[in-house]
Design a protein around this motif. Structure first.
Motif, PDB file in Angstrom:
ATOM      1  N   LEU A  94       7.715 -66.465 -29.049  1.00  0.00           N
ATOM      2  CA  LEU A  94       7.990 -67.092 -29.300  1.00  0.00           C
ATOM      3  C   LEU A  94       8.475 -68.142 -29.179  1.00  0.00           C
ATOM      4  CD1 LEU A  94       7.453 -67.793 -32.210  1.00  0.00           C
ATOM      5  CD2 LEU A  94       9.801 -67.213 -32.838  1.00  0.00           C
ATOM      6  N   ALA A  95       7.489 -69.958 -28.651  1.00  0.00           N
ATOM      7  CA  ALA A  95       8.411 -71.176 -29.007  1.00  0.00           C
ATOM      8  C   ALA A  95       8.301 -71.297 -29.956  1.00  0.00           C
ATOM      9  CB  ALA A  95       7.204 -71.562 -27.751  1.00  0.00           C
ATOM     10  N   ASN A  96       9.149 -73.124 -30.213  1.00  0.00           N
ATOM     11  CA  ASN A  96       8.804 -73.761 -31.151  1.00  0.00           C
ATOM     12  C   ASN A  96       7.392 -74.786 -30.947  1.00  0.00           C
ATOM     13  OD1 ASN A  96       9.809 -75.190 -29.298  1.00  0.00           O
ATOM     14  ND2 ASN A  96      11.835 -76.050 -29.826  1.00  0.00           N
ATOM     15  N   PRO A 166      -0.981 -70.879 -33.581  1.00  0.00           N
ATOM     16  CA  PRO A 166      -0.103 -71.895 -34.002  1.00  0.00           C
ATOM     17  C   PRO A 166       0.642 -70.676 -35.749  1.00  0.00           C
ATOM     18  CG  PRO A 166      -2.213 -71.917 -34.999  1.00  0.00           C
ATOM     19  CD  PRO A 166      -2.128 -70.548 -33.371  1.00  0.00           C
ATOM     20  N   ILE A 167       1.908 -71.219 -35.193  1.00  0.00           N
ATOM     21  CA  ILE A 167       2.632 -70.595 -37.196  1.00  0.00           C
ATOM     22  C   ILE A 167       2.542 -71.845 -37.340  1.00  0.00           C
ATOM     23  CG2 ILE A 167       5.149 -70.008 -37.945  1.00  0.00           C
ATOM     24  CD1 ILE A 167       4.492 -68.433 -35.191  1.00  0.00           C
ATOM     25  N   PHE A 168       2.310 -72.236 -38.631  1.00  0.00           N
ATOM     26  CA  PHE A 168       2.877 -73.717 -39.696  1.00  0.00           C
ATOM     27  C   PHE A 168       3.556 -73.079 -40.668  1.00  0.00           C
ATOM     28  CE2 PHE A 168      -2.107 -73.924 -37.668  1.00  0.00           C
ATOM     29  CZ  PHE A 168      -1.734 -74.863 -37.591  1.00  0.00           C
ATOM     30  N   SER A 169       4.438 -74.294 -41.139  1.00  0.00           N
ATOM     31  CA  SER A 169       5.258 -74.953 -42.835  1.00  0.00           C
ATOM     32  C   SER A 169       4.165 -74.127 -43.328  1.00  0.00           C
ATOM     33  CB  SER A 169       6.242 -75.805 -42.287  1.00  0.00           C
ATOM     34  OG  SER A 169       4.953 -76.583 -42.615  1.00  0.00           O
ATOM     35  N   PRO A 170       5.191 -74.305 -45.014  1.00  0.00           N
ATOM     36  CA  PRO A 170       4.104 -73.845 -46.175  1.00  0.00           C
ATOM     37  C   PRO A 170       3.526 -75.467 -46.844  1.00  0.00           C
ATOM     38  CG  PRO A 170       6.185 -73.320 -46.149  1.00  0.00           C
ATOM     39  CD  PRO A 170       6.386 -73.516 -45.007  1.00  0.00           C
ATOM     40  N   HIS A 171       3.627 -76.709 -45.607  1.00  0.00           N
ATOM     41  CA  HIS A 171       3.140 -77.750 -46.798  1.00  0.00           C
ATOM     42  C   HIS A 171       2.520 -78.191 -44.986  1.00  0.00           C
ATOM     43  CE1 HIS A 171       4.858 -78.608 -49.679  1.00  0.00           C
ATOM     44  NE2 HIS A 171       6.736 -77.804 -49.025  1.00  0.00           N
ATOM     45  N   GLU A 173       2.677 -77.845 -41.636  1.00  0.00           N
ATOM     46  CA  GLU A 173       2.825 -78.516 -40.606  1.00  0.00           C
ATOM     47  C   GLU A 173       3.120 -77.670 -39.075  1.00  0.00           C
ATOM     48  OE1 GLU A 173       4.988 -78.495 -42.781  1.00  0.00           O
ATOM     49  OE2 GLU A 173       5.433 -81.195 -43.608  1.00  0.00           O
ATOM     50  N   LEU A 174       3.021 -77.395 -37.668  1.00  0.00           N
ATOM     51  CA  LEU A 174       3.037 -76.834 -36.801  1.00  0.00           C
ATOM     52  C   LEU A 174       5.004 -76.636 -36.322  1.00  0.00           C
ATOM     53  CD1 LEU A 174       1.379 -74.721 -35.173  1.00  0.00           C
ATOM     54  CD2 LEU A 174       2.180 -77.162 -33.237  1.00  0.00           C
ATOM     55  N   ILE A 175       5.049 -75.239 -37.041  1.00  0.00           N
ATOM     56  CA  ILE A 175       6.446 -75.678 -36.281  1.00  0.00           C
ATOM     57  C   ILE A 175       6.359 -74.696 -34.791  1.00  0.00           C
ATOM     58  CG2 ILE A 175       7.323 -75.692 -38.465  1.00  0.00           C
ATOM     59  CD1 ILE A 175       7.210 -72.417 -39.264  1.00  0.00           C
ATOM     60  N   GLY A 176       5.853 -73.662 -34.980  1.00  0.00           N
ATOM     61  CA  GLY A 176       5.922 -72.613 -33.575  1.00  0.00           C
ATOM     62  C   GLY A 176       4.562 -72.085 -33.016  1.00  0.00           C
ATOM     63  N   VAL A 177       4.518 -71.312 -31.707  1.00  0.00           N
ATOM     64  CA  VAL A 177       3.699 -70.679 -31.651  1.00  0.00           C
ATOM     65  C   VAL A 177       4.245 -68.965 -31.095  1.00  0.00           C
ATOM     66  CG1 VAL A 177       1.539 -70.756 -29.371  1.00  0.00           C
ATOM     67  CG2 VAL A 177       2.637 -73.006 -30.105  1.00  0.00           C
ATOM     68  N   ALA A 203       0.936 -64.461 -36.013  1.00  0.00           N
ATOM     69  CA  ALA A 203       1.643 -65.048 -36.723  1.00  0.00           C
ATOM     70  C   ALA A 203       1.434 -65.247 -38.156  1.00  0.00           C
ATOM     71  CB  ALA A 203       0.541 -66.454 -35.931  1.00  0.00           C
ATOM     72  N   THR A 204      -0.175 -65.323 -38.351  1.00  0.00           N
ATOM     73  CA  THR A 204       0.455 -65.564 -40.215  1.00  0.00           C
ATOM     74  C   THR A 204       0.812 -64.210 -40.850  1.00  0.00           C
ATOM     75  OG1 THR A 204      -2.375 -65.230 -39.776  1.00  0.00           O
ATOM     76  CG2 THR A 204      -0.848 -65.279 -41.953  1.00  0.00           C
TER      77      THR A 204
END
Length: 381
Positions: A94-96, A166-171, A173-177, A203-204
């Motif tokens: 997991l990367a930021n 990718p992992i996204f925030s509720p809004h 924005e990309l927050i991690g991988v 990731a989801t």
């Protein structure tokens, strides 16, 4: 030590940029663009055989502390994904949002081999440092990818295969991988399709876990287009705040439900239901059928109550839905919600909250003043 001859790999990089590779794969355009940047913009050497930069223990610890909310939201996702792919020789990392590995799952007996390859907490996988690789590609393009063996820019990594999502925030924005990498795998690129799909799904799950932790103070609508899957695997999440506004939605909800790009907005603009009815429903017991406003389509949902149900109920009854100020745009209201969440999660530690939001501490102070956000113990009334 390189996995392929350095001169051979350098020639392949040049040939792919020039379009001379036979059967280069579906992601050839992304790879070629990344190769070009790595050569021209970052002046990286494709023949380089050294591993990635590794942070010191103190540097990594500081980043992990700043990412505490994100790390907690992953739950058991990393070990579960690893359990699916470990027999094929994969580790999961997991990367930021800056490409730093902040967590991983790996077999104990394989740990030394993965560490030697750079697959270890504290390793840095940005494109400007390592060139084309799975994590760097996702950080730039925000799309899942498999970078398979010689697809990597640097010769040091041409034995690896990396599938990242990718992992996204509720809004948004990309927050991690999230990434699953193997030291050895079949040469055929198609052999990685299943692993890539598993990484995407995991990731989801992490995204939705982060959503639920970020909006624990809200009423959460967990919905699915098929009533039989609501209980076991809801696909859409909506957060409804104390004034009866939808303040956040997960990626699936934004794709399915029109009008969620500009939040917050009243529940009645999104669903043909009053906010009070959602609060009155018995959480976790009643299965609700909700019609989308203006569309006529139905969703099937269950509810998760906010941390302080009584407070939400009383405020809905006593105060009409209203925006914070007529001077704030929808984008500013959404930003205010994000800042409030970061401050709450960081327990009002400004440096930690600034890192979570990806802004400087000075910028955070300015936005707090602009939105008139004050700590709970300083609030009046």
């Amino acid at each position: 030590m390189p996995y392929v001859r350095q001169t051979t790999h350098l020639e392949r990089v040049r040939n792919l940029i020039a379009g001379r590779i036979v059967n280069p794969g579906d992601d050839v355009a992304r790879l070629a663009s990344s190769y070009q940047r790595s050569l021209d913009d970052y002046r990286l050497d494709p023949a380089c055989t050294t591993g990635p930069r590794i942070l010191t223990s103190a540097e990594l610890r500081a980043i992990q502390q700043a990412e505490e909310g994100f790390l907690r939201s992953t739950g058991q996702c990393l070990p579960r994904l690893h359990a699916m792919v470990r027999e094929a020789g994969y580790c999961v990392i997991l990367a930021n949002a800056h490409g730093v590995t902040i967590d991983y799952a790996v077999d104990q007996e394989q740990r030394k081999h993965f560490k030697k390859a750079g697959l270890y907490p504290g390793s840095c996988w940005s494109e400007h440092e390592e060139g084309t690789c799975g994590i760097a590609s996702v950080l730039l393009d925000h799309e899942a990818i498999t970078v398979h063996k010689t697809d990597h820019f640097r010769a040091a990594f041409t034995g690896l295969t990396c599938s990242a999502a990718p992992i996204f925030s509720p809004h948004g924005e990309l927050i991690g991988v999230l990434d699953a990498s193997a030291l050895a795998s079949p040469d055929a690129r198609d052999s990685q399709r299943l692993v890539k799909q598993l990484v995407r799904q995991s990731a989801t799950v992490i995204e939705d876990g982060y959503f639920l932790k970020s909006y624990g103070h809200c009423c959460i609508v967990l919905a699915h287009r098929n009533r039989h899957f609501v209980e076991v695997q809801p696909e859409m999440l909506l957060a409804i705040d104390e004034t009866g506004n939808v303040v956040a939605a997960n990626r699936c909800a934004r794709q399915v439900i029109a009008g969620l790009d500009a939040l917050p907005r009243p529940v009645g603009d999104v669903l043909e239901v009053r906010a009070e009815r959602l609060v009155d429903a018995r959480p976790g017991q009643n299965l609700l059928s909700l019609r989308l406003a203006g569309a006529g389509n139905w969703l099937h949902a269950r509810l998760r109550p906010p941390a302080k149900t009584a407070s939400l109920r009383s405020r809905l009854n006593s105060a009409p839905p209203a925006t914070l100020s007529p001077d704030y745009s929808n984008e500013e209201l959404a930003e205010r919600t994000r800042i409030e969440q970061a401050m709450a999660q960081s327990k009002w530690r400004h440096l930690t909250a600034a890192a979570m939001l990806g802004v400087s501490r000075a910028t955070l102070y300015r936005r707090l003043k602009h939105f008139r956000i004050v700590p709970p113990h300083k609030q009046q009334g």
